[in-house]
Motif scaffolding. Structure first.
Motif, PDB file in Angstrom:
ATOM      1  N   GLU A  84      45.493 -55.287  48.275  1.00  0.00           N
ATOM      2  CA  GLU A  84      44.809 -56.171  49.224  1.00  0.00           C
ATOM      3  C   GLU A  84      45.178 -57.637  48.951  1.00  0.00           C
ATOM      4  O   GLU A  84      45.461 -58.403  49.880  1.00  0.00           O
ATOM      5  CB  GLU A  84      43.296 -55.958  49.062  1.00  0.00           C
ATOM      6  N   ILE A  85      45.203 -58.011  47.676  1.00  0.00           N
ATOM      7  CA  ILE A  85      45.526 -59.391  47.299  1.00  0.00           C
ATOM      8  C   ILE A  85      46.951 -59.756  47.692  1.00  0.00           C
ATOM      9  O   ILE A  85      47.210 -60.830  48.253  1.00  0.00           O
ATOM     10  CB  ILE A  85      45.317 -59.590  45.779  1.00  0.00           C
ATOM     11  N   TYR A  86      47.899 -58.857  47.432  1.00  0.00           N
ATOM     12  CA  TYR A  86      49.311 -59.132  47.725  1.00  0.00           C
ATOM     13  C   TYR A  86      49.704 -58.795  49.168  1.00  0.00           C
ATOM     14  O   TYR A  86      50.835 -59.043  49.575  1.00  0.00           O
ATOM     15  CB  TYR A  86      50.215 -58.354  46.755  1.00  0.00           C
ATOM     16  N   ARG A  87      48.746 -58.221  49.905  1.00  0.00           N
ATOM     17  CA  ARG A  87      48.995 -57.820  51.305  1.00  0.00           C
ATOM     18  C   ARG A  87      50.212 -56.911  51.406  1.00  0.00           C
ATOM     19  O   ARG A  87      51.130 -57.119  52.197  1.00  0.00           O
ATOM     20  CB  ARG A  87      49.162 -59.055  52.199  1.00  0.00           C
ATOM     21  N   MET A  88      50.207 -55.915  50.537  1.00  0.00           N
ATOM     22  CA  MET A  88      51.263 -54.910  50.526  1.00  0.00           C
ATOM     23  C   MET A  88      50.607 -53.539  50.534  1.00  0.00           C
ATOM     24  O   MET A  88      49.429 -53.406  50.213  1.00  0.00           O
ATOM     25  CB  MET A  88      52.121 -55.049  49.257  1.00  0.00           C
ATOM     26  N   SER A  89      51.372 -52.520  50.895  1.00  0.00           N
ATOM     27  CA  SER A  89      50.809 -51.167  50.913  1.00  0.00           C
ATOM     28  C   SER A  89      50.537 -50.700  49.486  1.00  0.00           C
ATOM     29  O   SER A  89      51.252 -51.094  48.552  1.00  0.00           O
ATOM     30  CB  SER A  89      51.773 -50.193  51.589  1.00  0.00           C
ATOM     31  N   PRO A  90      49.509 -49.861  49.290  1.00  0.00           N
ATOM     32  CA  PRO A  90      49.241 -49.314  47.957  1.00  0.00           C
ATOM     33  C   PRO A  90      50.457 -48.587  47.384  1.00  0.00           C
ATOM     34  O   PRO A  90      50.721 -48.673  46.178  1.00  0.00           O
ATOM     35  CB  PRO A  90      48.072 -48.350  48.191  1.00  0.00           C
ATOM     36  N   GLU A  91      51.199 -47.893  48.240  1.00  0.00           N
ATOM     37  CA  GLU A  91      52.389 -47.157  47.773  1.00  0.00           C
ATOM     38  C   GLU A  91      53.419 -48.120  47.190  1.00  0.00           C
ATOM     39  O   GLU A  91      54.003 -47.863  46.131  1.00  0.00           O
ATOM     40  CB  GLU A  91      53.011 -46.357  48.926  1.00  0.00           C
ATOM     41  N   ALA A  92      53.631 -49.246  47.880  1.00  0.00           N
ATOM     42  CA  ALA A  92      54.617 -50.231  47.419  1.00  0.00           C
ATOM     43  C   ALA A  92      54.179 -50.851  46.099  1.00  0.00           C
ATOM     44  O   ALA A  92      54.973 -50.972  45.158  1.00  0.00           O
ATOM     45  CB  ALA A  92      54.826 -51.308  48.478  1.00  0.00           C
ATOM     46  N   VAL A  93      52.905 -51.229  46.009  1.00  0.00           N
ATOM     47  CA  VAL A  93      52.395 -51.842  44.774  1.00  0.00           C
ATOM     48  C   VAL A  93      52.419 -50.833  43.632  1.00  0.00           C
ATOM     49  O   VAL A  93      52.766 -51.161  42.496  1.00  0.00           O
ATOM     50  CB  VAL A  93      50.971 -52.406  44.990  1.00  0.00           C
ATOM     51  N   GLY A  94      52.074 -49.576  43.929  1.00  0.00           N
ATOM     52  CA  GLY A  94      52.126 -48.523  42.924  1.00  0.00           C
ATOM     53  C   GLY A  94      53.530 -48.341  42.379  1.00  0.00           C
ATOM     54  O   GLY A  94      53.730 -48.224  41.158  1.00  0.00           O
ATOM     55  N   ASN A  95      54.521 -48.355  43.267  1.00  0.00           N
ATOM     56  CA  ASN A  95      55.913 -48.185  42.839  1.00  0.00           C
ATOM     57  C   ASN A  95      56.396 -49.357  41.991  1.00  0.00           C
ATOM     58  O   ASN A  95      57.011 -49.167  40.937  1.00  0.00           O
ATOM     59  CB  ASN A  95      56.825 -48.018  44.056  1.00  0.00           C
ATOM     60  N   VAL A  96      56.106 -50.585  42.452  1.00  0.00           N
ATOM     61  CA  VAL A  96      56.581 -51.772  41.729  1.00  0.00           C
ATOM     62  C   VAL A  96      55.926 -51.865  40.348  1.00  0.00           C
ATOM     63  O   VAL A  96      56.603 -52.069  39.340  1.00  0.00           O
ATOM     64  CB  VAL A  96      56.312 -53.065  42.540  1.00  0.00           C
ATOM     65  N   THR A  97      54.598 -51.704  40.294  1.00  0.00           N
ATOM     66  CA  THR A  97      53.908 -51.837  39.006  1.00  0.00           C
ATOM     67  C   THR A  97      54.273 -50.709  38.042  1.00  0.00           C
ATOM     68  O   THR A  97      54.333 -50.918  36.831  1.00  0.00           O
ATOM     69  CB  THR A  97      52.377 -51.911  39.192  1.00  0.00           C
ATOM     70  N   SER A  98      54.544 -49.531  38.582  1.00  0.00           N
ATOM     71  CA  SER A  98      54.976 -48.413  37.722  1.00  0.00           C
ATOM     72  C   SER A  98      56.354 -48.685  37.134  1.00  0.00           C
ATOM     73  O   SER A  98      56.601 -48.438  35.949  1.00  0.00           O
ATOM     74  CB  SER A  98      54.987 -47.105  38.520  1.00  0.00           C
ATOM     75  N   GLU A  99      57.238 -49.215  37.967  1.00  0.00           N
ATOM     76  CA  GLU A  99      58.577 -49.558  37.483  1.00  0.00           C
ATOM     77  C   GLU A  99      58.493 -50.650  36.421  1.00  0.00           C
ATOM     78  O   GLU A  99      59.186 -50.605  35.398  1.00  0.00           O
ATOM     79  CB  GLU A  99      59.455 -50.023  38.658  1.00  0.00           C
ATOM     80  N   ASN A 100      57.617 -51.626  36.657  1.00  0.00           N
ATOM     81  CA  ASN A 100      57.416 -52.698  35.668  1.00  0.00           C
ATOM     82  C   ASN A 100      56.975 -52.117  34.327  1.00  0.00           C
ATOM     83  O   ASN A 100      57.457 -52.530  33.264  1.00  0.00           O
ATOM     84  CB  ASN A 100      56.337 -53.683  36.148  1.00  0.00           C
ATOM     85  N   ALA A 101      56.033 -51.174  34.381  1.00  0.00           N
ATOM     86  CA  ALA A 101      55.495 -50.561  33.155  1.00  0.00           C
ATOM     87  C   ALA A 101      56.586 -49.804  32.404  1.00  0.00           C
ATOM     88  O   ALA A 101      56.729 -49.954  31.176  1.00  0.00           O
ATOM     89  CB  ALA A 101      54.335 -49.633  33.498  1.00  0.00           C
ATOM     90  N   LEU A 102      57.332 -48.992  33.111  1.00  0.00           N
ATOM     91  CA  LEU A 102      58.393 -48.203  32.462  1.00  0.00           C
ATOM     92  C   LEU A 102      59.457 -49.107  31.851  1.00  0.00           C
ATOM     93  O   LEU A 102      60.028 -48.801  30.794  1.00  0.00           O
ATOM     94  CB  LEU A 102      59.013 -47.232  33.466  1.00  0.00           C
ATOM     95  N   LYS A 103      59.683 -50.238  32.494  1.00  0.00           N
ATOM     96  CA  LYS A 103      60.656 -51.210  31.967  1.00  0.00           C
ATOM     97  C   LYS A 103      60.162 -51.774  30.631  1.00  0.00           C
ATOM     98  O   LYS A 103      60.913 -51.844  29.651  1.00  0.00           O
ATOM     99  CB  LYS A 103      60.854 -52.318  32.982  1.00  0.00           C
ATOM    100  N   VAL A 104      58.892 -52.179  30.573  1.00  0.00           N
ATOM    101  CA  VAL A 104      58.324 -52.738  29.337  1.00  0.00           C
ATOM    102  C   VAL A 104      58.428 -51.717  28.200  1.00  0.00           C
ATOM    103  O   VAL A 104      58.795 -52.073  27.079  1.00  0.00           O
ATOM    104  CB  VAL A 104      56.852 -53.164  29.530  1.00  0.00           C
ATOM    105  N   PHE A 105      58.099 -50.457  28.493  1.00  0.00           N
ATOM    106  CA  PHE A 105      58.085 -49.435  27.454  1.00  0.00           C
ATOM    107  C   PHE A 105      59.460 -48.789  27.214  1.00  0.00           C
ATOM    108  O   PHE A 105      59.573 -47.820  26.479  1.00  0.00           O
ATOM    109  CB  PHE A 105      57.051 -48.355  27.792  1.00  0.00           C
ATOM    110  N   GLY A 106      60.486 -49.341  27.853  1.00  0.00           N
ATOM    111  CA  GLY A 106      61.844 -48.866  27.625  1.00  0.00           C
ATOM    112  C   GLY A 106      62.094 -47.472  28.154  1.00  0.00           C
ATOM    113  O   GLY A 106      62.915 -46.718  27.615  1.00  0.00           O
ATOM    114  N   MET A 107      61.390 -47.102  29.228  1.00  0.00           N
ATOM    115  CA  MET A 107      61.512 -45.749  29.789  1.00  0.00           C
ATOM    116  C   MET A 107      62.123 -45.730  31.191  1.00  0.00           C
ATOM    117  O   MET A 107      62.125 -44.696  31.838  1.00  0.00           O
ATOM    118  CB  MET A 107      60.132 -45.082  29.860  1.00  0.00           C
ATOM    119  N   LEU A 108      62.598 -46.873  31.657  1.00  0.00           N
ATOM    120  CA  LEU A 108      63.138 -46.928  33.013  1.00  0.00           C
ATOM    121  C   LEU A 108      64.509 -46.262  33.027  1.00  0.00           C
ATOM    122  O   LEU A 108      65.407 -46.630  32.282  1.00  0.00           O
ATOM    123  CB  LEU A 108      63.248 -48.382  33.469  1.00  0.00           C
ATOM    124  N   LYS A 109      64.631 -45.239  33.873  1.00  0.00           N
ATOM    125  CA  LYS A 109      65.897 -44.494  33.934  1.00  0.00           C
ATOM    126  C   LYS A 109      66.775 -45.033  35.051  1.00  0.00           C
ATOM    127  O   LYS A 109      66.305 -45.474  36.065  1.00  0.00           O
ATOM    128  CB  LYS A 109      65.606 -43.010  34.151  1.00  0.00           C
TER     129      LYS A 109
END
Length: 259
Positions: free
Chosen positions: A234-259
Motif C-alpha cells: 500500500e505504501i509503495y503503491r505496488m501489487s503485493p505479488e511484486a513487493v513479495g518478489n522484490v523483498t524475497s529476492e533482497n532477502a536471498l541476496k543478503v543471505f547469499g542464497m540468490l541463484k
C-alpha cells in the motif's frame, strides 16, 4: 505469492505446542524461507532442533543478543566461536547489536561484543543481523570503521528516522528489516519508507513479538508476514505479488542464497 520471513523466533516456548501448524500456515500464505536468529547459549539447541525438523525451510543464525550481554560475555562469545567452527551451516551472525532500553549497565561490553561479532562475520563471510533499541548512534559508531569492507546484513526491526535510514544505507551491503510495527496506527514508518528504495527492504515478523494489525495483541507467527506485506504494498503503491518478489529476492541476496 512469494514471501520470506527474515527474522522469526519460532523455536521459543511460545510455539512448543503447535509448531507444525505454525509452519503449515506460513507455507499456506507463500512463505518459502524462515530465518531464525539465535539469542544466547541457552537457545542454540532448541533453535537447531527446529531448523533440523524443517531443514531447507528454516535456517539458523548464531550470535549473542545484546540483552544477554553481562559479566559472562566472554564465555558466551567462546560458545559462538565454537559454533562457527563447527560443521553447522549457519547462514548469518545474529542477532547482534545493542539495546540500551532497559539500562546501560553493560554498554561498554555490548560495544565490545558487537565489534567482535562483526569481525567474525567478515572472517566467515556471513551477513550480520543487527538489533537496535535506543542505541542507534552507538551502533553506528561501532560499524563505521567497516563502511568500506565486505560487511553486509540486515538492520532488523527498523523503527528509526529518515536520517537513520540514510546512515544505514551508507553501507552498500545492508538492507532494512520491516515488520508489524509498520501497521501500527501511530507508526511513522510509512513516511520513512517512501524515502527508502524497495530494493533495500526485507520483510520479517520477529515472532512471537510485534504482531501486525489486525491481530495485534496476539502471539505473532511467520504467516503474519503477509499482513506486513499488504501494508508495505500500500505504501509503495505496488501489487503485493511484486513487493513479495522484490523483498524475497533482497532477502536471498543478503543471505547469499540468490541463484
Amino acid at each position: 505469492m512469494r514471501l520470506i520471513d527474515t527474522h522469526s523466533h519460532l523455536f521459543l516456548e511460545e510455539f512448543s505446542e503447535d509448531l507444525p501448524q505454525v509452519i503449515e500456515r506460513a507455507r499456506a500464505v507463500g512463505v518459502t524461507h524462515i530465518f531464525m536468529p539465535n539469542i544466547d547459549s541457552t537457545t542454540i539447541d532448541v533453535m537447531l532442533s527446529a531448523c533440523d525438523a524443517y531443514k531447507g525451510y528454516c535456517f539458523p543464525m548464531i550470535g549473542l543478543h545484546p540483552t544477554s550481554v553481562n559479566t559472562d560475555y566472554k564465555k558466551e562469545l567462546d560458545i559462538v566461536v565454537r559454533e562457527l567452527e563447527s560443521s553447522r551451516e549457519y547462514v548469518a551472525i545474529g542477532e547482534i547489536g545493542m539495546d540500551l532500553y532497559w539500562d546501560k549497565t553493560f554498554l561498554k561490553e555490548q560495544q565490545i561484543v558487537l565489534d567482535r561479532q562483526v569481525n567474525w562475520a567478515l572472517e566467515y563471510d556471513l551477513p550480520v543481523v543487527i538489533h537496535c533499541r535506543d542505541a542507534f548512534d552507538y551502533i553506528y559508531k561501532v560499524l563505521e570503521p567497516y563502511k568500506n569492507s565486505r560487511l553486509k546484513g540486515i538492520f532488523h526491526s527498523f523503527t528509526g528516522t529518515i536520517e537513520e535510514a540514510a546512515r544505514i544505507l551508507e553501507f552498500p551491503g545492508f538492507s532494512i528489516g520491516i515488520n508489524g510495527v509498520v501497521t501500527f496506527k501511530k507508526s511513522h514508518l510509512p513516511e520513512v519508507l517512501l524515502k527508502i528504495p524497495l530494493e533495500k527492504i526485507v520483510l520479517e515478523t520477529d515472532s512471537p513479538y510485534l504482531t501486525p494489525v489486525p491481530n495485534r495483541g496476539k502471539r505473532n507467527e511467520s504467516a503474519n508476514v503477509k499482513d506486513t506485506l499488504m501494508k508495505v504494498s500500500e505504501i509503495y503503491r505496488m501489487s503485493p505479488e511484486a513487493v513479495g518478489n522484490v523483498t524475497s529476492e533482497n532477502a536471498l541476496k543478503v543471505f547469499g542464497m540468490l541463484k
